[in-house]
Design an enzyme around this catalytic site. Sequence first.
Site, PDB file in Angstrom:
ATOM      1  N   ASN A   9       0.873  -1.174   0.000  1.00  0.00           N
ATOM      2  CA  ASN A   9       0.000   0.000   0.000  1.00  0.00           C
ATOM      3  C   ASN A   9       0.911   1.224   0.000  1.00  0.00           C
ATOM      4  O   ASN A   9       1.472   1.568   1.030  1.00  0.00           O
ATOM      5  CB  ASN A   9      -0.890  -0.033   1.258  1.00  0.00           C
ATOM      6  CG  ASN A   9      -1.708   1.240   1.428  1.00  0.00           C
ATOM      7  OD1 ASN A   9      -1.777   2.062   0.510  1.00  0.00           O
ATOM      8  ND2 ASN A   9      -2.322   1.393   2.589  1.00  0.00           N
ATOM      9  N   LYS A  11       0.199   4.252  -0.408  1.00  0.00           N
ATOM     10  CA  LYS A  11      -0.449   5.464   0.135  1.00  0.00           C
ATOM     11  C   LYS A  11      -0.178   6.653  -0.805  1.00  0.00           C
ATOM     12  O   LYS A  11      -0.076   6.458  -2.006  1.00  0.00           O
ATOM     13  CB  LYS A  11       0.016   5.706   1.575  1.00  0.00           C
ATOM     14  CG  LYS A  11      -0.189   4.455   2.445  1.00  0.00           C
ATOM     15  CD  LYS A  11      -0.069   4.690   3.904  1.00  0.00           C
ATOM     16  CE  LYS A  11      -0.281   3.359   4.640  1.00  0.00           C
ATOM     17  NZ  LYS A  11      -0.268   3.517   6.085  1.00  0.00           N
ATOM     18  N   HIS A  95      -9.644   1.063   4.963  1.00  0.00           N
ATOM     19  CA  HIS A  95      -8.360   1.320   5.630  1.00  0.00           C
ATOM     20  C   HIS A  95      -8.590   2.334   6.759  1.00  0.00           C
ATOM     21  O   HIS A  95      -9.383   3.253   6.623  1.00  0.00           O
ATOM     22  CB  HIS A  95      -7.351   1.859   4.617  1.00  0.00           C
ATOM     23  CG  HIS A  95      -5.971   1.916   5.179  1.00  0.00           C
ATOM     24  ND1 HIS A  95      -5.572   2.926   6.028  1.00  0.00           N
ATOM     25  CD2 HIS A  95      -4.908   1.082   5.064  1.00  0.00           C
ATOM     26  CE1 HIS A  95      -4.311   2.702   6.399  1.00  0.00           C
ATOM     27  NE2 HIS A  95      -3.896   1.590   5.831  1.00  0.00           N
ATOM     28  N   GLU A  97      -6.995   4.810   7.781  1.00  0.00           N
ATOM     29  CA  GLU A  97      -6.805   6.229   7.437  1.00  0.00           C
ATOM     30  C   GLU A  97      -8.049   6.769   6.748  1.00  0.00           C
ATOM     31  O   GLU A  97      -8.440   7.924   6.955  1.00  0.00           O
ATOM     32  CB  GLU A  97      -5.553   6.388   6.547  1.00  0.00           C
ATOM     33  CG  GLU A  97      -4.283   6.210   7.376  1.00  0.00           C
ATOM     34  CD  GLU A  97      -3.092   5.662   6.611  1.00  0.00           C
ATOM     35  OE1 GLU A  97      -3.091   5.691   5.363  1.00  0.00           O
ATOM     36  OE2 GLU A  97      -2.149   5.191   7.284  1.00  0.00           O
ATOM     37  N   GLU A 168      -5.384  -4.720  10.742  1.00  0.00           N
ATOM     38  CA  GLU A 168      -4.364  -3.685  10.920  1.00  0.00           C
ATOM     39  C   GLU A 168      -4.658  -2.897  12.192  1.00  0.00           C
ATOM     40  O   GLU A 168      -5.473  -1.966  12.169  1.00  0.00           O
ATOM     41  CB  GLU A 168      -4.371  -2.730   9.728  1.00  0.00           C
ATOM     42  CG  GLU A 168      -4.073  -3.391   8.402  1.00  0.00           C
ATOM     43  CD  GLU A 168      -3.526  -2.393   7.391  1.00  0.00           C
ATOM     44  OE1 GLU A 168      -2.400  -2.577   6.956  1.00  0.00           O
ATOM     45  OE2 GLU A 168      -4.232  -1.429   7.074  1.00  0.00           O
ATOM     46  N   GLY A 174       2.292   2.600  10.641  1.00  0.00           N
ATOM     47  CA  GLY A 174       3.214   3.714  10.434  1.00  0.00           C
ATOM     48  C   GLY A 174       3.902   4.193  11.700  1.00  0.00           C
ATOM     49  O   GLY A 174       4.525   5.249  11.719  1.00  0.00           O
ATOM     50  N   SER A 213       3.337  -1.843  10.408  1.00  0.00           N
ATOM     51  CA  SER A 213       4.795  -1.849  10.600  1.00  0.00           C
ATOM     52  C   SER A 213       5.425  -3.220  10.352  1.00  0.00           C
ATOM     53  O   SER A 213       6.355  -3.610  11.062  1.00  0.00           O
ATOM     54  CB  SER A 213       5.150  -1.316  11.999  1.00  0.00           C
ATOM     55  OG  SER A 213       4.704   0.024  12.139  1.00  0.00           O
TER      56      SER A 213
HETATM   57  P1  PGA Z   1       2.701   0.452   7.664  1.00  0.00           P
HETATM   58  O1  PGA Z   1       1.261   0.644   6.985  1.00  0.00           O
HETATM   59  O2  PGA Z   1       3.267  -0.835   7.137  1.00  0.00           O
HETATM   60  O3  PGA Z   1       3.494   1.675   7.237  1.00  0.00           O
HETATM   61  O4  PGA Z   1       2.480   0.414   9.133  1.00  0.00           O
HETATM   62  C1  PGA Z   1       0.395  -0.445   6.793  1.00  0.00           C
HETATM   63  C2  PGA Z   1      -0.898   0.028   6.174  1.00  0.00           C
HETATM   64  O5  PGA Z   1      -1.370   1.112   6.510  1.00  0.00           O
HETATM   65  O6  PGA Z   1      -1.489  -0.664   5.329  1.00  0.00           O
END
Ligand code: PGA
Length: 257
Positions: A9, A11, A95, A97, A168, A174, A213
């Site tokens: 992903n 982003k 997601h 976000e 997640e 992140g 992460s």
């Molecule tokens: P990350 O993001 O690996 O940077 O923690 C995962 C995601 O949001 O899908």
Amino acid sequence: MRTPLVIGNWKMNGTLASAPALASGVRVAAAQFAGVETAVCPPFLHLAAVHAAVADGPVALGVQNICDFAPGAYTGEIAAEMLADFGVRFVLVGHSERRALFGDTDARVLAKCRRAHAAGLTTVLCVGETLSERQEGRTETVIAGQIDALLEASDALSLLENLVIAYEPVWAIGTGETATPEQAQAVHHFIRTRLAGLSPVIANAMRVLYGGSVKPGNAAELFGMPDIDGGLIGGAALKAEDFIAICGAARARLASF
Ligand code: PGA
């Protein structure tokens, strides 16, 4: 054995030059990971360049969002049918976000799952609890609510045909904090048990990915857990070598079960 799946992903990152370069780097290496499915989800603007870079190769194309309406007068949006027409295979839905920043409620998430399903796309339904929800001991309640929004739909059985779930934990996205393999496994098992209430066959076949992460250094132990079928990778998907190492860990899962 469920086919391991690793999805990048990206982003809102990259440029018209960096996106196909990253995709090409992944593509070259992905040939080594027979038996593992891989996909990348670039920003929409870079989709054409990435499409060209991965065409006719083992890396599938995904996107980070779709519109919850059928084609029509929806300024600024992109319909599931357009994505299918373009050769997109996976779509991320729900997601954290998007849930937190862009108004993706459970109802809208369900509408997006329906649009994706109708267009023949594979939905990656993302669920996860925040840090305060975990600290209050509400992880399972929150995950159950997000999953049940789909399972209680009258068309749930057909929506589940072409769906992947990504667990997640919001506190791990992140942040550099990763759920321990045991913490993640417990939630993955909970999700599978919940699905089994509707259909044990679907529950057994469903791929449940972990995201939050994931890095080359922790992927193998996460993918070593019985109910973790791969990963949804954010930050580490922006470096081809890291993403490739994570795909390698998914390949090792295949060998170990
Ligand atoms: P990350 O993001 O690996 O940077 O923690 C995962 C995601 O949001 O899908």
